[in-house]
Motif scaffolding. Structure first.
Motif, PDB file in Angstrom:
ATOM      1  N   ILE A   1       0.840  -1.202   0.000  1.00 48.89           N
ATOM      2  CA  ILE A   1       0.000   0.000   0.000  1.00 48.89           C
ATOM      3  C   ILE A   1       0.870   1.245   0.000  1.00 48.89           C
ATOM      4  N   PHE A   2       1.950   1.219   0.789  1.00 51.43           N
ATOM      5  CA  PHE A   2       2.884   2.345   0.830  1.00 51.43           C
ATOM      6  C   PHE A   2       3.431   2.641  -0.562  1.00 51.43           C
ATOM      7  N   PHE A   3       3.846   1.580  -1.277  1.00 53.23           N
ATOM      8  CA  PHE A   3       4.411   1.746  -2.609  1.00 53.23           C
ATOM      9  C   PHE A   3       3.371   2.337  -3.575  1.00 53.23           C
ATOM     10  N   GLU A   4       2.147   1.874  -3.488  1.00 58.00           N
ATOM     11  CA  GLU A   4       1.077   2.401  -4.342  1.00 58.00           C
ATOM     12  C   GLU A   4       0.864   3.891  -4.079  1.00 58.00           C
TER      13      GLU A   4
ATOM     14  N   MET B   1       3.823   5.912  -5.471  1.00 55.11           N
ATOM     15  CA  MET B   1       3.730   6.013  -6.928  1.00 55.11           C
ATOM     16  C   MET B   1       2.675   7.050  -7.319  1.00 55.11           C
ATOM     17  N   LEU B   2       1.545   7.009  -6.642  1.00 59.39           N
ATOM     18  CA  LEU B   2       0.453   7.932  -6.946  1.00 59.39           C
ATOM     19  C   LEU B   2       0.859   9.371  -6.677  1.00 59.39           C
ATOM     20  N   LEU B   3       1.460   9.626  -5.512  1.00 61.44           N
ATOM     21  CA  LEU B   3       1.816  10.989  -5.128  1.00 61.44           C
ATOM     22  C   LEU B   3       2.948  11.550  -5.985  1.00 61.44           C
TER      23      LEU B   3
ATOM     24  N   LEU C   1      13.843   8.503 -10.073  1.00 54.01           N
ATOM     25  CA  LEU C   1      13.556   9.542  -9.092  1.00 54.01           C
ATOM     26  C   LEU C   1      14.565   9.500  -7.944  1.00 54.01           C
ATOM     27  N   LYS C   2      14.789  10.668  -7.349  1.00 53.62           N
ATOM     28  CA  LYS C   2      15.703  10.779  -6.208  1.00 53.62           C
ATOM     29  C   LYS C   2      14.892  11.193  -4.979  1.00 53.62           C
ATOM     30  N   PHE C   3      14.806  10.267  -4.001  1.00 51.28           N
ATOM     31  CA  PHE C   3      13.998  10.491  -2.805  1.00 51.28           C
ATOM     32  C   PHE C   3      14.874  10.800  -1.594  1.00 51.28           C
ATOM     33  N   GLY C   4      14.397  11.730  -0.794  1.00 48.90           N
ATOM     34  CA  GLY C   4      14.969  11.971   0.524  1.00 48.90           C
ATOM     35  C   GLY C   4      13.875  11.755   1.548  1.00 48.90           C
TER      36      GLY C   4
ATOM     37  N   LEU D   1       6.174  14.954  -0.032  1.00 47.65           N
ATOM     38  CA  LEU D   1       5.179  13.890  -0.160  1.00 47.65           C
ATOM     39  C   LEU D   1       4.964  13.259   1.209  1.00 47.65           C
ATOM     40  N   ARG D   2       3.719  12.836   1.480  1.00 49.99           N
ATOM     41  CA  ARG D   2       3.377  12.217   2.766  1.00 49.99           C
ATOM     42  C   ARG D   2       2.663  10.885   2.507  1.00 49.99           C
TER      43      ARG D   2
END
Length: 510
Positions: free
Chosen positions: A33-36, A39-41, A52-55, A199-200
């Motif tokens: 669910i977290f991954f979905e 991806m959506l956000l 993508l580069k996430f922090g 993003l949250r």
């Protein structure tokens, strides 16, 4: 902070267990669910996600440790780096803040040993920095800490050129925020799942679900001792109001979220409408005051409006042409005022009732202003404006429209007003005196250096020159009030009340 289980923490960091593999059904469902949501956000597709580069912002609490664990699991599968930011606020005793930072450092080292490409950025604030900013911004330590924290996040995002920074707000945080805003008189659509580069993805999960996920993986976290301090508004909502609602009102959470979602759609529509309308607004015609680097809107006849004395710096005021706002309804006008407050970077929260006073006045007056401690806003014949008061640094700036007899308190002391048939009777510390031909309502406000007062021979003299001739110290001049007729055609100054600083008064004769 207090550890939820010190032995459990030591066992976790000494264990060789790979917490990112061998998921139970419940763990796998949570991460799926977290991954979905992520991806959506992010708006990414699976074939572009790995670019993508996430922090991620991590405090060491359950929410942020859960967020980091889920992100690390996904990024390892896609061979993506993870960048982590933690902020040491230095606002708690017994070294709790430092222990939090060390915990995050150890957790990142654990993930790195398990194969994650991870790097930690630690922002250490100066001792007393939060308290100092709190006094400066007058918004409390919570607000000051949040301001500095987001500054650190922006620095973090720029340093690593990140596409997104993940924050760990959860569903319970969202509900608490909606309740807090409602109790403060402003209904809210809640915490936005995505805004700017933030993003949250945990906003879908409750606090219980997050802690269940961590317990299944035997992952420890830190618990902030200030979470139990009921001096904080959010804690009172969390510890007192939410349990009461849970016990007495079944289904209140979903009902509140449904209402917030409906409000969000209205809010989004208003925001789009406002942005479209704002592009059509015009700036007022301006003129530079001789010898000073400032701009002030003009009346149609070329005179400077009485209440539009802006600060020296152009960044301290914003104004729009009043005629171009004729098509704005109250919703758009109130949105415009808040937009101008934001543009000036004001920390003060202006109550909506004060905005409504201005909106009501616009329907029946030509000139009106409300002066608060950190901001003045209103309108004149040519413009609608928001400004920082010229005397803001002295905290002596004041402005009032006296509409009836009574006693009024100002920085200089108490003012008593009695009204006769054709004059106002004003009583200060000095002997009482009459102001001829001035009736309520009249205006009393801080003196301005550019104010002009009529002399007995019909000429005009600057207030600055008068105060200087009276030998009033510069630090006391902001206390000296002027009294003006409340007349939208002339706004004539009738008196300069030097008696508030033990000097004489300048009374303008007929």
């Amino acid at each position: 902070m207090l550890l939820n289980d010190k032995d459990r923490e030591d066992a976790f960091f000494e264990s060789k267990k790979d917490i990112l593999e061998s998921l139970s059904r419940e763990e796998a469902a949570f991460e799926s669910i977290f991954f979905e949501k992520l991806m959506l956000l992010s708006g990414a597709r699976k074939n572009s996600f790995s670019h993508l580069k996430f922090g991620v912002a991590v405090s060491g609490g359950a929410d942020s440790i859960c967020l980091l664990t889920c992100l690390a699991s996904i990024c390892r599968k896609y061979s993506m780096p993870v960048r982590v930011c933690t902020v040491n606020h230095r606002i708690r005793t017994n070294g709790d803040s430092e222990e939090d930072a060390r915990f995050v450092e150890r957790f990142c080292a654990k993930l790195k040993s398990l194969g994650s490409d991870i790097e930690l950025f630690t922002k250490n604030l100066e001792e007393g920095q939060v308290e100092s900013l709190s006094r400066e911004r007058k918004g409390g330590e919570e607000e000051a800490a949040r301001f500095l924290r987001y500054q650190a996040f922006e620095e973090f995002q720029r340093l690593y050129e990140l596409d997104y920074v993940l924050l760990a707000h959860n569903g319970d945080d969202n509900l608490e925020t909606i309740l807090m805003r409602f109790l403060q008189g402003t209904f809210s659509s809640g915490i936005r799942p995505a805004r700017d580069f933030y993003l949250r993805p945990l906003i879908f999960a409750g606090r219980d679900e997050i802690e269940t996920y961590l317990n299944l993986k035997a992952i420890p976290w830190r618990t902030d001792s200030t979470n139990f301090n009921l001096d904080y508004y959010r804690n009172r909502v969390r510890k007192s109001l939410v349990p009461f609602l849970n016990e007495n009102f079944d289904g209140w959470k979903q009902s509140l979220l449904n209402g917030a979602e409906r409000y969000r759609k209205t809010e989004d529509f208003l925001e789009k409408s406002f942005e479209i309308a704002k592009k059509k607004l015009e700036k007022p015609i301006c003129a530079k005051e001789e010898g000073k680097n400032r701009e002030e809107p003009l009346y149609s006849d070329g005179n400077i409006p009485p209440f539009s004395h802006y600060s020296v710096h152009e960044s301290d005021f914003i104004s729009y042409d009043r005629k171009s706002l004729s098509s704005f309804d109250d919703a758009l006008l109130s949105r415009l005022f808040y937009d101008m407050f934001n543009q000036l970077g004001l920390s003060v929260r202006v109550p909506y009732r004060r905005i409504q006073e201005v909106l009501d006045a616009m329907k029946k007056r030509q000139t009106f202003e409300i002066a608060l401690k950190e901001v003045s806003f209103g309108f004149d014949l040519s413009s609608v404006y928001v400004k920082k008061p010229e005397n803001l640094a002295t905290e002596s700036y004041f402005f009032a429209i006296i509409e009836k007899k009574g006693e009024y308190l100002f920085p200089f002391g108490k003012l008593e007003v009695q009204e006769g048939e054709s004059e106002a009777f004003v009583n200060l510390k000095s002997p009482s005196f009459f102001l001829e031909k001035v009736k309520c309502p009249f205006v009393i406000r801080s003196v301005r250096n550019s104010d002009l007062l009529k002399t007995s021979d019909g000429r005009e003299r600057r207030a600055k020159s008068i105060l200087s001739s009276w030998h009033i110290p510069p630090e006391k001049r902001s206390l000296v009030p002027v009294i003006m007729e409340y007349d939208e055609m002339s706004w004539q100054i009738k008196a300069l009340l030097g008696s508030v600083v033990n000097c004489k008064n300048w009374i303008v004769q007929k």
